[in-house]
Write a protein that holds these residues in place. Structure first.
Motif, PDB file in Angstrom:
ATOM      1  N   LEU A  98       4.195   8.698  -1.064  1.00 43.38           N
ATOM      2  CA  LEU A  98       2.875   8.778  -1.693  1.00 43.38           C
ATOM      3  C   LEU A  98       2.491   7.463  -2.368  1.00 43.38           C
ATOM      4  CD1 LEU A  98       2.972  12.352  -3.254  1.00 43.38           C
ATOM      5  CD2 LEU A  98       1.595  11.567  -1.315  1.00 43.38           C
ATOM      6  N   HIS A  99       3.466   6.781  -2.949  1.00 35.99           N
ATOM      7  CA  HIS A  99       3.203   5.490  -3.578  1.00 35.99           C
ATOM      8  C   HIS A  99       2.665   4.510  -2.533  1.00 35.99           C
ATOM      9  CE1 HIS A  99       3.685   2.330  -6.572  1.00 35.99           C
ATOM     10  NE2 HIS A  99       4.238   1.583  -5.627  1.00 35.99           N
ATOM     11  N   GLU A 100       3.269   4.542  -1.356  1.00 34.81           N
ATOM     12  CA  GLU A 100       2.832   3.648  -0.289  1.00 34.81           C
ATOM     13  C   GLU A 100       1.471   4.067   0.257  1.00 34.81           C
ATOM     14  OE1 GLU A 100       4.620   2.550   3.978  1.00 34.81           O
ATOM     15  OE2 GLU A 100       5.880   2.010   2.267  1.00 34.81           O
ATOM     16  N   GLU A 101       1.296   5.363   0.522  1.00 32.70           N
ATOM     17  CA  GLU A 101       0.043   5.852   1.101  1.00 32.70           C
ATOM     18  C   GLU A 101      -1.149   5.641   0.170  1.00 32.70           C
ATOM     19  OE1 GLU A 101       0.662   9.929   2.253  1.00 32.70           O
ATOM     20  OE2 GLU A 101       2.080   9.374   3.841  1.00 32.70           O
ATOM     21  N   THR A 102      -0.917   5.675  -1.137  1.00 30.62           N
ATOM     22  CA  THR A 102      -2.011   5.493  -2.104  1.00 30.62           C
ATOM     23  C   THR A 102      -2.102   4.053  -2.595  1.00 30.62           C
ATOM     24  OG1 THR A 102      -0.620   6.107  -3.999  1.00 30.62           O
ATOM     25  CG2 THR A 102      -1.828   7.893  -2.882  1.00 30.62           C
ATOM     26  N   ARG A 103      -1.335   3.170  -1.961  1.00 32.57           N
ATOM     27  CA  ARG A 103      -1.293   1.751  -2.350  1.00 32.57           C
ATOM     28  C   ARG A 103      -1.027   1.592  -3.846  1.00 32.57           C
ATOM     29  NH1 ARG A 103      -6.625   0.521   0.248  1.00 32.57           N
ATOM     30  NH2 ARG A 103      -6.347   2.150   1.724  1.00 32.57           N
ATOM     31  N   GLY A 104      -0.069   2.376  -4.334  1.00 29.79           N
ATOM     32  CA  GLY A 104       0.347   2.281  -5.728  1.00 29.79           C
ATOM     33  C   GLY A 104      -0.396   3.203  -6.673  1.00 29.79           C
ATOM     34  N   GLY A 105      -1.371   3.947  -6.161  1.00 28.33           N
ATOM     35  CA  GLY A 105      -2.136   4.874  -7.004  1.00 28.33           C
ATOM     36  C   GLY A 105      -1.269   5.985  -7.567  1.00 28.33           C
ATOM     37  N   PHE A 106      -0.313   6.448  -6.780  1.00 30.52           N
ATOM     38  CA  PHE A 106       0.645   7.439  -7.270  1.00 30.52           C
ATOM     39  C   PHE A 106       1.909   6.694  -7.656  1.00 30.52           C
ATOM     40  CE2 PHE A 106       4.350  10.097  -6.709  1.00 30.52           C
ATOM     41  CZ  PHE A 106       4.022  11.156  -7.541  1.00 30.52           C
ATOM     42  N   ASP A 107       2.315   6.840  -8.910  1.00 29.06           N
ATOM     43  CA  ASP A 107       3.502   6.130  -9.389  1.00 29.06           C
ATOM     44  C   ASP A 107       4.189   6.950 -10.478  1.00 29.06           C
ATOM     45  OD1 ASP A 107       5.414   4.420 -10.415  1.00 29.06           O
ATOM     46  OD2 ASP A 107       4.108   2.671 -10.382  1.00 29.06           O
ATOM     47  N   PRO A 108       5.289   7.638 -10.130  1.00 32.08           N
ATOM     48  CA  PRO A 108       5.982   8.457 -11.126  1.00 32.08           C
ATOM     49  C   PRO A 108       6.751   7.634 -12.165  1.00 32.08           C
ATOM     50  CG  PRO A 108       7.228   8.451  -9.102  1.00 32.08           C
ATOM     51  CD  PRO A 108       5.948   7.698  -8.828  1.00 32.08           C
ATOM     52  N   SER A 109       6.687   6.323 -12.052  1.00 34.01           N
ATOM     53  CA  SER A 109       7.363   5.464 -13.033  1.00 34.01           C
ATOM     54  C   SER A 109       6.345   4.721 -13.901  1.00 34.01           C
ATOM     55  CB  SER A 109       8.264   4.450 -12.314  1.00 34.01           C
ATOM     56  OG  SER A 109       7.495   3.485 -11.618  1.00 34.01           O
ATOM     57  N   PHE A 110       5.091   5.189 -13.914  1.00 32.94           N
ATOM     58  CA  PHE A 110       4.019   4.447 -14.576  1.00 32.94           C
ATOM     59  C   PHE A 110       4.228   4.289 -16.079  1.00 32.94           C
ATOM     60  CE2 PHE A 110       2.702   8.732 -15.425  1.00 32.94           C
ATOM     61  CZ  PHE A 110       2.004   8.667 -16.625  1.00 32.94           C
ATOM     62  N   ARG A 111       5.012   5.151 -16.700  1.00 34.43           N
ATOM     63  CA  ARG A 111       5.249   5.045 -18.144  1.00 34.43           C
ATOM     64  C   ARG A 111       6.278   3.972 -18.491  1.00 34.43           C
ATOM     65  NH1 ARG A 111       6.492  10.963 -19.699  1.00 34.43           N
ATOM     66  NH2 ARG A 111       6.202  11.461 -17.548  1.00 34.43           N
ATOM     67  N   SER A 112       6.863   3.378 -17.474  1.00 34.65           N
ATOM     68  CA  SER A 112       7.833   2.305 -17.682  1.00 34.65           C
ATOM     69  C   SER A 112       7.100   0.997 -17.942  1.00 34.65           C
ATOM     70  CB  SER A 112       8.716   2.156 -16.445  1.00 34.65           C
ATOM     71  OG  SER A 112       9.408   3.348 -16.164  1.00 34.65           O
ATOM     72  N   SER A 113       7.809  -0.092 -17.791  1.00 33.05           N
ATOM     73  CA  SER A 113       7.268  -1.440 -17.997  1.00 33.05           C
ATOM     74  C   SER A 113       5.907  -1.601 -17.328  1.00 33.05           C
ATOM     75  CB  SER A 113       8.220  -2.477 -17.399  1.00 33.05           C
ATOM     76  OG  SER A 113       9.545  -2.179 -17.726  1.00 33.05           O
ATOM     77  N   GLU A 114       4.952  -2.102 -18.086  1.00 36.16           N
ATOM     78  CA  GLU A 114       3.604  -2.278 -17.552  1.00 36.16           C
ATOM     79  C   GLU A 114       3.536  -3.452 -16.589  1.00 36.16           C
ATOM     80  OE1 GLU A 114       0.453  -2.154 -20.412  1.00 36.16           O
ATOM     81  OE2 GLU A 114       1.628  -0.847 -21.710  1.00 36.16           O
ATOM     82  N   GLY A 115       2.585  -3.362 -15.671  1.00 36.58           N
ATOM     83  CA  GLY A 115       2.315  -4.471 -14.782  1.00 36.58           C
ATOM     84  C   GLY A 115       3.155  -4.532 -13.525  1.00 36.58           C
ATOM     85  N   ILE A 116       4.118  -3.641 -13.387  1.00 39.10           N
ATOM     86  CA  ILE A 116       4.914  -3.614 -12.153  1.00 39.10           C
ATOM     87  C   ILE A 116       4.909  -2.199 -11.599  1.00 39.10           C
ATOM     88  CG2 ILE A 116       6.357  -5.600 -12.719  1.00 39.10           C
ATOM     89  CD1 ILE A 116       8.533  -3.668 -13.599  1.00 39.10           C
ATOM     90  N   SER A 117       5.175  -2.069 -10.333  1.00 35.87           N
ATOM     91  CA  SER A 117       5.068  -0.765  -9.682  1.00 35.87           C
ATOM     92  C   SER A 117       6.433  -0.126  -9.448  1.00 35.87           C
ATOM     93  CB  SER A 117       4.347  -0.922  -8.343  1.00 35.87           C
ATOM     94  OG  SER A 117       5.191  -1.547  -7.397  1.00 35.87           O
ATOM     95  N   LEU A 118       6.364   1.084  -8.952  1.00 36.24           N
ATOM     96  CA  LEU A 118       7.566   1.864  -8.638  1.00 36.24           C
ATOM     97  C   LEU A 118       8.549   1.057  -7.795  1.00 36.24           C
ATOM     98  CD1 LEU A 118       9.129   4.601  -8.468  1.00 36.24           C
ATOM     99  CD2 LEU A 118       7.726   5.124  -6.468  1.00 36.24           C
TER     100      LEU A 118
END
Length: 123
Positions: A49-69
């Motif tokens: 889902l992270h890939e299909e949404t181009r990063g829109g879905f990210d279950p790690s979003f509460r982690s370090s800002e500015g970087i993706s899953l």
């Protein structure tokens, strides 16, 4: 209820000994292999889902800002090995975990011959 309890005890970020919390506490750079089917399934789904949404879905979003899953964690879906890349990186499944659990219960109902049913996990 047993299926839901088993899944929750595996992938809840609020249960200290869950498979997910073990991953969240695991040291940076060390390979972690999920102990449960639920965590492995949700990691595979999350990365897809992270890939299909181009990063829109990210279950790690509460982690370090500015970087993706994919920057926070390295995951190999073939070997089911995940590695944390940054201190403080965490995964939380929230609603997708609840949906996964309901899908697993629905599969059980279908295997048992039920054709019409309604599952609810809200409020």
């Amino acid at each position: 209820h047993q299926i839901l309890s088993k899944i929750e005890s595996s992938v809840s970020e609020f249960i200290p000994d869950s498979d997910l919390e073990c991953l969240n506490r695991f040291p940076v750079g060390v390979e972690y292999r999920p102990h449960t089917k639920a965590l492995n399934d949700l990691l595979n789904l999350s990365y897809r889902l992270h890939e299909e949404t181009r990063g829109g879905f990210d279950p790690s979003f509460r982690s370090s800002e500015g970087i993706s899953l994919k920057d926070r964690f390295s995951f190999d879906p073939v070997t089911c090995v995940i590695r944390k890349n940054f201190e403080g990186a965490r995964i939380g499944f929230g609603a997708i975990g609840k949906g996964y659990a309901l899908d697993e219960v629905a599969l059980l109902f279908v295997r048992e011959g039920f054709e019409n049913f309604l599952l609810s996990a809200g409020g």
